[in-house]
Design a protein around this motif. Structure first.
Motif, PDB file in Angstrom:
ATOM      1  N   GLY A  42     -43.467 -15.458   8.459  1.00 38.70           N
ATOM      2  CA  GLY A  42     -44.301 -15.295   7.277  1.00 38.70           C
ATOM      3  C   GLY A  42     -43.894 -16.177   6.107  1.00 38.70           C
ATOM      4  N   HIS A  43     -42.682 -16.734   6.162  1.00 37.47           N
ATOM      5  CA  HIS A  43     -42.226 -17.567   5.042  1.00 37.47           C
ATOM      6  C   HIS A  43     -43.014 -18.865   4.933  1.00 37.47           C
ATOM      7  CE1 HIS A  43     -38.012 -15.810   3.924  1.00 37.47           C
ATOM      8  NE2 HIS A  43     -39.016 -15.067   3.531  1.00 37.47           N
ATOM      9  N   LYS A  44     -43.391 -19.451   6.047  1.00 33.79           N
ATOM     10  CA  LYS A  44     -44.155 -20.695   5.989  1.00 33.79           C
ATOM     11  C   LYS A  44     -45.539 -20.448   5.369  1.00 33.79           C
ATOM     12  CE  LYS A  44     -41.828 -23.199   9.707  1.00 33.79           C
ATOM     13  NZ  LYS A  44     -41.953 -23.899  11.014  1.00 33.79           N
ATOM     14  N   THR A  45     -46.144 -19.331   5.720  1.00 35.80           N
ATOM     15  CA  THR A  45     -47.431 -18.973   5.112  1.00 35.80           C
ATOM     16  C   THR A  45     -47.267 -18.738   3.619  1.00 35.80           C
ATOM     17  OG1 THR A  45     -48.166 -17.961   7.191  1.00 35.80           O
ATOM     18  CG2 THR A  45     -49.342 -17.333   5.172  1.00 35.80           C
ATOM     19  N   LEU A  46     -46.163 -18.091   3.232  1.00 40.45           N
ATOM     20  CA  LEU A  46     -45.897 -17.816   1.820  1.00 40.45           C
ATOM     21  C   LEU A  46     -45.738 -19.108   1.030  1.00 40.45           C
ATOM     22  CD1 LEU A  46     -45.450 -15.589  -0.274  1.00 40.45           C
ATOM     23  CD2 LEU A  46     -43.025 -15.587   0.360  1.00 40.45           C
ATOM     24  N   VAL A  47     -45.074 -20.097   1.624  1.00 43.54           N
ATOM     25  CA  VAL A  47     -44.921 -21.392   0.957  1.00 43.54           C
ATOM     26  C   VAL A  47     -46.274 -22.042   0.727  1.00 43.54           C
ATOM     27  CG1 VAL A  47     -44.113 -23.771   1.283  1.00 43.54           C
ATOM     28  CG2 VAL A  47     -42.550 -21.862   1.653  1.00 43.54           C
ATOM     29  N   TRP A  48     -47.149 -21.996   1.735  1.00 40.09           N
ATOM     30  CA  TRP A  48     -48.486 -22.583   1.568  1.00 40.09           C
ATOM     31  C   TRP A  48     -49.300 -21.823   0.533  1.00 40.09           C
ATOM     32  CZ3 TRP A  48     -49.019 -27.253   2.360  1.00 40.09           C
ATOM     33  CH2 TRP A  48     -48.624 -27.904   3.519  1.00 40.09           C
ATOM     34  N   ALA A  49     -49.136 -20.503   0.491  1.00 41.20           N
ATOM     35  CA  ALA A  49     -49.857 -19.712  -0.509  1.00 41.20           C
ATOM     36  C   ALA A  49     -49.408 -20.087  -1.915  1.00 41.20           C
ATOM     37  CB  ALA A  49     -49.641 -18.218  -0.259  1.00 41.20           C
ATOM     38  N   GLY A  50     -48.088 -20.206  -2.118  1.00 40.85           N
ATOM     39  CA  GLY A  50     -47.565 -20.619  -3.419  1.00 40.85           C
ATOM     40  C   GLY A  50     -48.025 -22.014  -3.783  1.00 40.85           C
ATOM     41  N   CYS A  51     -48.012 -22.896  -2.804  1.00 37.79           N
ATOM     42  CA  CYS A  51     -48.452 -24.273  -3.029  1.00 37.79           C
ATOM     43  C   CYS A  51     -49.932 -24.306  -3.424  1.00 37.79           C
ATOM     44  CB  CYS A  51     -48.214 -25.072  -1.753  1.00 37.79           C
ATOM     45  SG  CYS A  51     -48.314 -26.859  -1.955  1.00 37.79           S
ATOM     46  N   GLY A  52     -50.740 -23.506  -2.740  1.00 32.98           N
ATOM     47  CA  GLY A  52     -52.167 -23.457  -3.063  1.00 32.98           C
ATOM     48  C   GLY A  52     -52.425 -22.944  -4.468  1.00 32.98           C
ATOM     49  N   LEU A  53     -51.695 -21.889  -4.868  1.00 34.87           N
ATOM     50  CA  LEU A  53     -51.854 -21.355  -6.213  1.00 34.87           C
ATOM     51  C   LEU A  53     -51.423 -22.381  -7.254  1.00 34.87           C
ATOM     52  CD1 LEU A  53     -52.480 -19.083  -8.206  1.00 34.87           C
ATOM     53  CD2 LEU A  53     -50.169 -18.181  -7.795  1.00 34.87           C
ATOM     54  N   ALA A  54     -50.319 -23.070  -6.992  1.00 36.41           N
ATOM     55  CA  ALA A  54     -49.833 -24.092  -7.932  1.00 36.41           C
ATOM     56  C   ALA A  54     -50.862 -25.205  -8.105  1.00 36.41           C
ATOM     57  CB  ALA A  54     -48.505 -24.664  -7.448  1.00 36.41           C
ATOM     58  N   ILE A  55     -51.508 -25.611  -7.025  1.00 31.86           N
ATOM     59  CA  ILE A  55     -52.494 -26.694  -7.091  1.00 31.86           C
ATOM     60  C   ILE A  55     -53.754 -26.242  -7.823  1.00 31.86           C
ATOM     61  CG2 ILE A  55     -54.030 -28.137  -5.706  1.00 31.86           C
ATOM     62  CD1 ILE A  55     -51.781 -28.248  -3.602  1.00 31.86           C
ATOM     63  N   LEU A  56     -54.283 -25.064  -7.453  1.00 35.72           N
ATOM     64  CA  LEU A  56     -55.510 -24.589  -8.081  1.00 35.72           C
ATOM     65  C   LEU A  56     -55.319 -24.309  -9.572  1.00 35.72           C
ATOM     66  CD1 LEU A  56     -56.865 -22.162  -5.320  1.00 35.72           C
ATOM     67  CD2 LEU A  56     -57.805 -24.384  -5.985  1.00 35.72           C
ATOM     68  N   ALA A  57     -54.225 -23.608  -9.908  1.00 28.73           N
ATOM     69  CA  ALA A  57     -53.962 -23.321 -11.321  1.00 28.73           C
ATOM     70  C   ALA A  57     -53.609 -24.600 -12.068  1.00 28.73           C
ATOM     71  CB  ALA A  57     -52.833 -22.302 -11.446  1.00 28.73           C
ATOM     72  N   GLY A  58     -52.926 -25.519 -11.393  1.00 28.64           N
ATOM     73  CA  GLY A  58     -52.605 -26.806 -12.016  1.00 28.64           C
ATOM     74  C   GLY A  58     -53.861 -27.605 -12.323  1.00 28.64           C
ATOM     75  N   ALA A  59     -54.846 -27.521 -11.433  1.00 31.63           N
ATOM     76  CA  ALA A  59     -56.117 -28.208 -11.678  1.00 31.63           C
ATOM     77  C   ALA A  59     -56.816 -27.625 -12.900  1.00 31.63           C
ATOM     78  CB  ALA A  59     -57.008 -28.116 -10.443  1.00 31.63           C
ATOM     79  N   GLY A  60     -56.798 -26.292 -13.018  1.00 31.12           N
ATOM     80  CA  GLY A  60     -57.375 -25.654 -14.194  1.00 31.12           C
ATOM     81  C   GLY A  60     -56.647 -26.043 -15.463  1.00 31.12           C
ATOM     82  N   TRP A  61     -55.317 -26.053 -15.395  1.00 26.21           N
ATOM     83  CA  TRP A  61     -54.499 -26.454 -16.542  1.00 26.21           C
ATOM     84  C   TRP A  61     -54.832 -27.883 -16.945  1.00 26.21           C
ATOM     85  CZ3 TRP A  61     -48.482 -27.288 -16.127  1.00 26.21           C
ATOM     86  CH2 TRP A  61     -47.967 -27.558 -17.410  1.00 26.21           C
ATOM     87  N   PHE A  62     -54.938 -28.770 -15.957  1.00 26.45           N
ATOM     88  CA  PHE A  62     -55.244 -30.176 -16.215  1.00 26.45           C
ATOM     89  C   PHE A  62     -56.602 -30.309 -16.906  1.00 26.45           C
ATOM     90  CE2 PHE A  62     -56.437 -34.513 -15.336  1.00 26.45           C
ATOM     91  CZ  PHE A  62     -55.241 -35.212 -15.331  1.00 26.45           C
ATOM     92  N   LEU A  63     -57.570 -29.535 -16.430  1.00 26.66           N
ATOM     93  CA  LEU A  63     -58.916 -29.611 -16.992  1.00 26.66           C
ATOM     94  C   LEU A  63     -58.935 -29.133 -18.443  1.00 26.66           C
ATOM     95  CD1 LEU A  63     -61.895 -30.246 -16.114  1.00 26.66           C
ATOM     96  CD2 LEU A  63     -62.137 -27.786 -15.745  1.00 26.66           C
ATOM     97  N   PHE A  64     -58.335 -27.984 -18.707  1.00 25.20           N
ATOM     98  CA  PHE A  64     -58.346 -27.439 -20.068  1.00 25.20           C
ATOM     99  C   PHE A  64     -57.475 -28.269 -21.014  1.00 25.20           C
ATOM    100  CE2 PHE A  64     -59.431 -23.415 -17.754  1.00 25.20           C
ATOM    101  CZ  PHE A  64     -60.716 -23.309 -18.272  1.00 25.20           C
ATOM    102  N   GLN A  65     -56.393 -28.837 -20.499  1.00 23.88           N
ATOM    103  CA  GLN A  65     -55.555 -29.689 -21.335  1.00 23.88           C
ATOM    104  C   GLN A  65     -56.283 -30.983 -21.689  1.00 23.88           C
ATOM    105  OE1 GLN A  65     -52.434 -28.514 -22.242  1.00 23.88           O
ATOM    106  NE2 GLN A  65     -52.336 -30.179 -23.724  1.00 23.88           N
ATOM    107  N   THR A  66     -57.054 -31.498 -20.739  1.00 25.74           N
ATOM    108  CA  THR A  66     -57.848 -32.693 -21.013  1.00 25.74           C
ATOM    109  C   THR A  66     -58.898 -32.403 -22.081  1.00 25.74           C
ATOM    110  OG1 THR A  66     -57.541 -33.514 -18.752  1.00 25.74           O
ATOM    111  CG2 THR A  66     -59.395 -34.410 -19.989  1.00 25.74           C
ATOM    112  N   ALA A  67     -59.525 -31.232 -22.004  1.00 21.39           N
ATOM    113  CA  ALA A  67     -60.490 -30.837 -23.038  1.00 21.39           C
ATOM    114  C   ALA A  67     -59.814 -30.767 -24.401  1.00 21.39           C
ATOM    115  CB  ALA A  67     -61.110 -29.491 -22.682  1.00 21.39           C
ATOM    116  N   TYR A  68     -58.583 -30.291 -24.419  1.00 18.83           N
ATOM    117  CA  TYR A  68     -57.829 -30.207 -25.681  1.00 18.83           C
ATOM    118  C   TYR A  68     -57.510 -31.601 -26.217  1.00 18.83           C
ATOM    119  CZ  TYR A  68     -53.839 -29.352 -28.776  1.00 18.83           C
ATOM    120  OH  TYR A  68     -52.975 -29.338 -29.836  1.00 18.83           O
ATOM    121  N   PHE A  69     -57.042 -32.486 -25.324  1.00 26.26           N
ATOM    122  CA  PHE A  69     -56.735 -33.855 -25.746  1.00 26.26           C
ATOM    123  C   PHE A  69     -57.977 -34.570 -26.270  1.00 26.26           C
ATOM    124  CE2 PHE A  69     -52.966 -34.176 -22.573  1.00 26.26           C
ATOM    125  CZ  PHE A  69     -52.095 -33.690 -23.529  1.00 26.26           C
ATOM    126  N   ALA A  70     -59.097 -34.352 -25.588  1.00 28.58           N
ATOM    127  CA  ALA A  70     -60.336 -35.043 -25.960  1.00 28.58           C
ATOM    128  C   ALA A  70     -61.094 -34.340 -27.086  1.00 28.58           C
ATOM    129  CB  ALA A  70     -61.245 -35.164 -24.736  1.00 28.58           C
TER     130      ALA A  70
END
Length: 286
Positions: A42-70
């Motif tokens: 189950g640890h390998k699945t957990l790593v992918w789950a964490g990685c997926g959350l980091a990517i999806l939330a990171g994409a949201g962060w990137f989008l909102f931060q870009t809106a702030y910069f612009a």
């Protein structure tokens, strides 16, 4: 979208990004150090789950931060600004670079190389420090804040990040006692480092106790402190009362670790919001 809502969304996305990154790294670290390179089911699945959350939330962060910069809420203008933020800002380069590092670490973990994966993931965790106040400040204060942020992120990533993997391992291994006893000193060391670095950061960024009640930064910081206090109490109970009597107390310990994970997520969300606010010491609030 008003400024306060945008700030909150940036903070929540940043907190969730950290939660996912910490989970992936912490699981790698647990396997590499405390499980001697063994990967629990189950640890390998957990790593992918964490990685997926980091990517999806990171994409949201990137989008909102870009809106702030612009300084815009127009979707077309935000999309047009994305390549500029990615190429020409420290934020864009570091966020995308850290996500690439995490993906590579996850692939190494899937290839049964947990030590190399954990080392690479650790680099991605501490690189987050350059996106905080210390990375933006010059002089001795900036140096001290950056150093304390590196230690703070390392300790938080190791402690909070290992909790999901630890919970899974304790649930499935035949003899959870030795693992829990090996983990306790590591958790204690992380807590001590978090307390020390938090004191340094608050001394430089909040400056005066009154600012806890007179600024948004201070109020969120106070909430984070209270949540962290709850985490320490849970960790102390686990170490003193539940770990010594394993495996009889396994169900109670699993519930307690689950409560730690929930509180830890709230701490990370508070931290994400806190990093979007101006510290009282910089704003001149007393």
């Amino acid at each position: 979208m008003d400024e306060t809502t945008q700030l909150m969304l940036r903070g929540v996305c940043r907190g969730l990004h950290l939660a996912g990154y910490f989970t992936a790294f912490g699981t790698m670290f647990l396997s590499a150090l405390l499980l001697n390179g063994v990967t629990v089911r189950g640890h390998k699945t957990l790593v992918w789950a964490g990685c997926g959350l980091a990517i999806l939330a990171g994409a949201g962060w990137f989008l909102f931060q870009t809106a702030y910069f612009a300084s815009t809420n127009n979707l077309s203008a935000i999309i047009a600004a994305l390549p500029i933020v990615a190429q020409d800002t420290r934020f864009g380069g570091l966020l995308l670079g850290r996500l690439a590092v995490l993906l590579l670490a996850a692939l190494l973990f899937q290839a049964n190389r947990p030590r190399a994966a954990a080392l690479l993931g650790f680099g991605g965790v501490v690189a987050e420090a350059w996106l905080g106040h210390g990375g933006a400040m010059a002089g001795w204060e900036g140096t001290v804040l950056l150093g304390s942020a590196i230690m703070h992120l390392a300790a938080a990533g190791i402690w909070l990040g290992t909790l999901p993997g630890l919970c899974l391992a304790i649930a499935v291994v035949a003899e959870p006692g030795p693992l829990a006893r090996r983990y306790s000193p590591l958790g204690g060391l992380c807590i001590a480092m978090l307390l020390l670095t938090a004191c340094i950061q608050y001394a430089l960024l909040i400056a005066r106790p009154g600012a806890f009640l007179t600024s948004a930064y201070g109020a969120v910081a106070l909430g984070k402190i209270l949540l962290f206090g709850g985490l320490i109490l849970l960790a102390a109970r686990n170490r003193l009362y539940l770990t010594p009597t394993l495996p009889e107390t396994r169900p109670a310990l699993l519930r307690a670790i689950g409560a730690e994970m929930a509180l830890g997520l709230l701490v990370l969300l508070a931290a994400g919001i806190l990093l979007q606010l101006e510290p009282p010491a910089m704003a001149g609030i007393t």
